[in-house]
Design a protein around this motif. Structure first.
Motif, short mmCIF file in Angstrom:
data_model
loop_
_atom_site.label_atom_id
_atom_site.label_comp_id
_atom_site.label_asym_id
_atom_site.label_seq_id
_atom_site.Cartn_x
_atom_site.Cartn_y
_atom_site.Cartn_z
N LEU A 1 -61.22 102.62 -26.67
CA LEU A 1 -61.33 101.24 -27.15
C LEU A 1 -60.09 100.43 -26.78
CD1 LEU A 1 -62.43 102.40 -30.68
CD2 LEU A 1 -63.95 101.13 -29.15
N VAL A 2 -60.30 99.14 -26.57
CA VAL A 2 -59.22 98.18 -26.33
C VAL A 2 -59.35 97.09 -27.38
CG1 VAL A 2 -58.23 96.48 -24.76
CG2 VAL A 2 -59.11 98.65 -23.86
N ALA A 3 -58.26 96.81 -28.10
CA ALA A 3 -58.27 95.79 -29.16
C ALA A 3 -57.43 94.60 -28.74
CB ALA A 3 -57.74 96.38 -30.47
N VAL A 4 -57.97 93.39 -28.98
CA VAL A 4 -57.32 92.16 -28.54
C VAL A 4 -57.32 91.15 -29.68
CG1 VAL A 4 -57.37 90.23 -26.91
CG2 VAL A 4 -58.05 92.53 -26.15
N GLU A 5 -56.16 90.63 -30.00
CA GLU A 5 -56.03 89.48 -30.89
C GLU A 5 -55.75 88.25 -30.03
OE1 GLU A 5 -55.39 89.46 -35.17
OE2 GLU A 5 -57.20 89.58 -33.93
N VAL A 6 -56.28 87.11 -30.43
CA VAL A 6 -56.11 85.87 -29.66
C VAL A 6 -55.39 84.86 -30.55
CG1 VAL A 6 -57.25 84.04 -28.37
CG2 VAL A 6 -58.22 86.35 -28.39
N LYS A 7 -54.28 84.33 -30.05
CA LYS A 7 -53.47 83.37 -30.80
C LYS A 7 -53.30 82.10 -30.00
CE LYS A 7 -52.93 86.16 -34.23
NZ LYS A 7 -53.63 85.88 -35.51
N ARG B 1 -45.54 86.21 -32.94
CA ARG B 1 -44.55 86.89 -33.76
C ARG B 1 -45.07 88.26 -34.19
NH1 ARG B 1 -42.68 81.79 -37.60
NH2 ARG B 1 -41.98 80.43 -35.87
N PRO B 2 -44.19 89.15 -34.65
CA PRO B 2 -44.64 90.49 -35.06
C PRO B 2 -45.77 90.46 -36.09
CG PRO B 2 -42.26 90.47 -34.86
CD PRO B 2 -42.71 89.05 -34.64
#
Length: 397
Positions: A338-344, A350-351
């Motif tokens: 699996l590959v997990a991506v957050e989009v900002k 920031r951490p």
């Protein structure tokens, strides 16, 4: 005009060398005809050749030099599929037909004629990589897993939030007034729904509601109440929009390892600019409202990664607990992990932006191959241990 390579080209070429029939699906005006015409010997285009083919489907198909492109095949109905079945049953050699369609039939009858004889390939609106001419280059996901994306100090151009309004439909991608083209495009789909005994006014209303809910995991009840229809009508309309390939809802990921995960999909269009045009949201409004910009940026990233997932045999999901305490924007499920991506939508992640990814890694362990925070800024750096901040523009630059 110079042909712009598509991410699906490799899969299309491999399929025509392997299967007797290739079903090429995608929204109208996504470029199916242009891509398919490059790998066939002869073409039948509907409605131009429709009467000719309907007079003798089996005879006409058999007389054409293979591989044959049948464009907008659904206009001839499922009788054409039975004719193709008869031909490939007699001669199952690869490279018989590419059947390109922009509207999935509502029903195929008691059985599907081409079971075991065909493969399906999706051709979606163009990604930014494809619009920039890089459709034949290595995939971003491949480079990410090879360690070539998370490179300290690497910089990419900053992403202008106004560029979300650049559509992936080739005919409109360079138009200054693409929003008008996109609304007209969606309106045509709504008007044609009259043929299916559906009310175009109500369809248009649902199109607007869905656009305003872009990238939100809202329950069906919210949609049918907001569009002033009932749940049965909603189901019929959503099926129609799915059959025309303009919807690409993001399913919720389910796992026995994580309890209390919501099952609502995130509502998404196949093209972010189309959603913006239908919701009548412009660049200035996106710049004033970071939360709104974040939702549409998330939708945009999904449109960039869907063709890559198609090529790799992966599936794109989202993760959200029922109470909303934990949420991961995109989870890509591949055969080997699996590959997990957050989009900002910000330019300086920031951490704290990695906290949901860290939670997911605790749940999944080694199954999680990579964790990334995509942002609008320029820098690539390790945000926290094992989680990398990477510019959105790395998807195509």
């Amino acid at each position: 005009m110079t042909y712009l390579p598509r991410i699906a080209d490799e899969a299309l070429a491999a399929a025509i060398d392997t299967f007797p029939v290739v079903m090429l699906d995608g929204a109208r005006a996504a470029g199916k005809t242009t891509s398919a015409a490059r790998v066939v010997t002869s073409e039948l285009r509907f409605p131009r050749d429709l009467a000719f083919v309907q007079a003798d489907p089996g005879g006409v198909l058999a007389d054409e030099i293979r591989p044959v492109l049948v464009d907008e095949w659904q206009l001839a109905g499922t009788e054409l599929l039975w004719a193709a079945k008869s031909i490939v049953d007699a001669d199952p050699a690869p490279g018989g037909f590419i059947l390109a369609g922009s509207v999935e039939p509502e029903a195929y009858g008691p059985t599907y004629p081409l079971t075991g004889r065909s493969v399906r390939i999706a051709l979606r609106p163009m990604t930014r990589r494809e619009l920039e001419g890089g459709g034949a280059e290595p995939l971003w996901l491949e480079r990410l897993l090879a360690g070539q994306v998370a490179t300290p100090g690497r910089r990419h151009p900053r992403f202008d939030i106004g560029d979300l309004a650049i559509t992936g439909f080739p005919a409109a991608a360079r138009l200054a007034g693409s929003a008008d083209w996109l609304r007209s495009y969606a309106g045509t789909i709504a008007e044609r729904s009259v043929e299916d005994k559906r009310d175009p006014v109500r369809v248009n209303r649902l199109l607007r509601v869905l656009a305003e809910c872009e990238s939100q995991a809202v329950p069906d009840e919210y949609l049918w109440r907001s569009a002033d229809i009932n749940r049965v009508t909603l189901a019929a309309y959503e099926q129609m929009l799915t059959r025309t390939h303009i919807r690409a809802d993001l399913p919720a990921w389910e796992s026995n390892r994580i309890k209390r995960i919501t099952t609502y999909p995130k509502r998404q269009y196949v093209d972010t600019a189309l959603a913006l045009a239908l919701a009548r949201i412009g660049p200035d409004q996106l710049r004033r409202d970071p939360a709104l910009a974040g939702r549409f940026l998330e939708s945009f990233v999904a449109t960039q990664l869907r063709p890559e997932c198609d090529r790799l045999g992966g599936v794109l999901h989202h993760v959200r607990t029922k109470g909303g305490e934990r949420e991961v924007d995109l989870l890509i499920e591949l055969d080997h992990g699996l590959v997990a991506v957050e989009v900002k939508a910000g330019v300086e992640p920031r951490p704290a932006d990695a906290r949901h990814l860290l939670w997911l890694r605790e749940q999944l362990g080694d199954r999680l191959l990579a964790t990334v925070v995509l942002h609008r800024g320029e820098a690539t750096f390790e945000l926290v241990d094992g989680v990398w901040a990477v510019p959105v523009t790395s998807l195509w630059t």
